[in-house]
Write an enzyme that holds these catalytic residues in place. Structure first.
Site, PDB file in Angstrom:
ATOM      1  N   PHE A   1      -2.115  16.026   4.417  1.00 20.99           N
ATOM      2  CA  PHE A   1      -2.463  15.290   3.211  1.00 20.99           C
ATOM      3  C   PHE A   1      -1.244  15.268   2.308  1.00 20.99           C
ATOM      4  O   PHE A   1      -0.744  16.306   1.882  1.00 20.99           O
ATOM      5  CB  PHE A   1      -3.664  15.916   2.496  1.00 20.99           C
ATOM      6  CG  PHE A   1      -4.214  15.025   1.428  1.00 20.99           C
ATOM      7  CD1 PHE A   1      -5.080  13.989   1.746  1.00 20.99           C
ATOM      8  CD2 PHE A   1      -3.825  15.190   0.106  1.00 20.99           C
ATOM      9  CE1 PHE A   1      -5.558  13.140   0.767  1.00 20.99           C
ATOM     10  CE2 PHE A   1      -4.302  14.339  -0.881  1.00 20.99           C
ATOM     11  CZ  PHE A   1      -5.175  13.306  -0.550  1.00 20.99           C
TER      12      PHE A   1
ATOM     13  N   GLU B   1       0.845  -1.199   0.000  1.00 27.11           N
ATOM     14  CA  GLU B   1       0.000   0.000   0.000  1.00 27.11           C
ATOM     15  C   GLU B   1       0.880   1.248   0.000  1.00 27.11           C
ATOM     16  O   GLU B   1       1.988   1.220   0.547  1.00 27.11           O
ATOM     17  CB  GLU B   1      -0.859   0.029   1.277  1.00 27.11           C
ATOM     18  CG  GLU B   1      -2.313  -0.323   1.080  1.00 27.11           C
ATOM     19  CD  GLU B   1      -3.149   0.784   0.447  1.00 27.11           C
ATOM     20  OE1 GLU B   1      -2.602   1.601  -0.327  1.00 27.11           O
ATOM     21  OE2 GLU B   1      -4.354   0.822   0.712  1.00 27.11           O
ATOM     22  N   ASP B   2       0.371   2.328  -0.574  1.00 30.66           N
ATOM     23  CA  ASP B   2       1.103   3.590  -0.499  1.00 30.66           C
ATOM     24  C   ASP B   2       1.006   4.163   0.916  1.00 30.66           C
ATOM     25  O   ASP B   2       2.002   4.507   1.534  1.00 30.66           O
ATOM     26  CB  ASP B   2       0.589   4.587  -1.547  1.00 30.66           C
ATOM     27  CG  ASP B   2      -0.934   4.768  -1.537  1.00 30.66           C
ATOM     28  OD1 ASP B   2      -1.632   4.118  -0.719  1.00 30.66           O
ATOM     29  OD2 ASP B   2      -1.435   5.566  -2.352  1.00 30.66           O
TER      30      ASP B   2
ATOM     31  N   ASP C   1      -4.167   4.984   6.409  1.00 30.83           N
ATOM     32  CA  ASP C   1      -4.677   6.111   7.193  1.00 30.83           C
ATOM     33  C   ASP C   1      -5.587   5.548   8.295  1.00 30.83           C
ATOM     34  O   ASP C   1      -5.099   5.076   9.321  1.00 30.83           O
ATOM     35  CB  ASP C   1      -5.411   7.030   6.217  1.00 30.83           C
ATOM     36  CG  ASP C   1      -5.788   8.372   6.792  1.00 30.83           C
ATOM     37  OD1 ASP C   1      -5.230   8.749   7.823  1.00 30.83           O
ATOM     38  OD2 ASP C   1      -6.643   9.049   6.208  1.00 30.83           O
TER      39      ASP C   1
HETATM   40  P1  5GP Z   1      -7.781   4.540   4.777  1.00 34.32           P
HETATM   41  O1  5GP Z   1      -8.844   3.621   4.268  1.00 34.32           O
HETATM   42  O2  5GP Z   1      -6.640   3.839   5.477  1.00 34.32           O
HETATM   43  O3  5GP Z   1      -8.345   5.650   5.620  1.00 34.32           O
HETATM   44  O4  5GP Z   1      -7.202   5.294   3.533  1.00 34.32           O
HETATM   45  C1  5GP Z   1      -6.418   4.656   2.642  1.00 34.32           C
HETATM   46  C2  5GP Z   1      -6.380   5.368   1.320  1.00 34.32           C
HETATM   47  O5  5GP Z   1      -6.731   6.767   1.427  1.00 34.32           O
HETATM   48  C3  5GP Z   1      -4.973   5.342   0.810  1.00 34.32           C
HETATM   49  O6  5GP Z   1      -4.705   4.159   0.073  1.00 34.32           O
HETATM   50  C4  5GP Z   1      -4.924   6.579  -0.038  1.00 34.32           C
HETATM   51  O7  5GP Z   1      -5.434   6.289  -1.320  1.00 34.32           O
HETATM   52  C5  5GP Z   1      -5.871   7.545   0.663  1.00 34.32           C
HETATM   53  N1  5GP Z   1      -5.128   8.460   1.552  1.00 34.32           N
HETATM   54  C6  5GP Z   1      -5.110   8.491   2.906  1.00 34.32           C
HETATM   55  N2  5GP Z   1      -4.305   9.476   3.358  1.00 34.32           N
HETATM   56  C7  5GP Z   1      -3.787  10.071   2.248  1.00 34.32           C
HETATM   57  C8  5GP Z   1      -2.853  11.148   2.049  1.00 34.32           C
HETATM   58  O8  5GP Z   1      -2.308  11.784   2.958  1.00 34.32           O
HETATM   59  N3  5GP Z   1      -2.571  11.465   0.751  1.00 34.32           N
HETATM   60  C9  5GP Z   1      -3.109  10.801  -0.310  1.00 34.32           C
HETATM   61  N4  5GP Z   1      -2.755  11.194  -1.533  1.00 34.32           N
HETATM   62  N5  5GP Z   1      -3.987   9.778  -0.157  1.00 34.32           N
HETATM   63  C10 5GP Z   1      -4.307   9.418   1.109  1.00 34.32           C
END
Ligand code: 5GP
Length: 175
Positions: free
Chosen positions: A153, A100-101, A104
């Site tokens: 972000f 994963e990148d 969050d």
């Molecule tokens: P989660 O489901 O863990 O809240 O979010 C995961 C996805 O939200 C990540 O794979 C990414 O696509 C997006 N995301 C969460 N935080 C960031 C951020 O700081 N920057 C970007 N570009 N995408 C984020």
């Protein structure tokens, strides 16, 4: 303000990224020594990270991709995730490493993990470039984590804002 004009503050340089990615590849090569893990990159953001990571491995591996879309609207995730691209390779009995990148809240990964685990892999590990651990609402274990970032972000090195900024070689905080 138009997001295209928002200020970018560099938070992780390309040099630090490459150094850390090399370290992670070394750790993975040690942890999976004698095995041939299946790396599954979560599209689109993990493409750059995965490409750099696997080229530093000293073990054989296979690569596939998965793509997920949240059922939520706008910027709010509902937590329900639909796979818009399934893994093509057989997962059963494989040592899977989900790449994963950024993690969050953990909602996306939790849902992907549940769906991958249903297919009977020998093991599943999570490898994420960035762990926003403070934002976590789900109990998700990130086994191999590149950087811990508290808030903001982030864009660059595969991370986008409405498909912009993915191509930047460094990682920036937006706004
Ligand atoms: P989660 O489901 O863990 O809240 O979010 C995961 C996805 O939200 C990540 O794979 C990414 O696509 C997006 N995301 C969460 N935080 C960031 C951020 O700081 N920057 C970007 N570009 N995408 C984020």
């Amino acid at each position: 303000m138009d997001e295209a004009q928002q200020a970018l503050t560099r938070v992780i340089s390309r040099e630090r990224i490459h150094e850390r990615v090399r370290d992670m590849a070394r750790d993975l090569s040690t942890a999976f020594s004698g095995k041939e893990p299946l790396f599954i990159g979560v599209l689109n953001g993990a493409v750059f990270f995965l490409a750099d990571l696997v080229r530093e491995l000293t073990i054989p591996c296979r690569i596939d991709f998965i793509k997920a879309a949240s059922y939520g609207t706008g910027t709010t995730s509902s937590g329900k995730v639909r796979l818009t691209k399934e893994v093509d390779l057989e997962i059963g009995g494989e040592d899977v490493i989900l790449v994963e990148d950024i993690v969050d809240t953990g909602l996306t990964l939790k849902s992907i993990l549940e769906q991958v685990e249903q297919k009977g892999p020998a093991s599943v590990h999570v490898c994420a470039l960035i762990d926003k651990r403070e934002c976590r609402t789900e109990e998700i274990r990130v086994d191999f984590s590149g950087f811990e970032v508290e808030r903001g972000f982030l864009v660059g090195y595969g991370l986008d804002c409405n498909e912009r900024h993915r191509n930047l070689p460094d990682i920036y905080a937006l706004g």
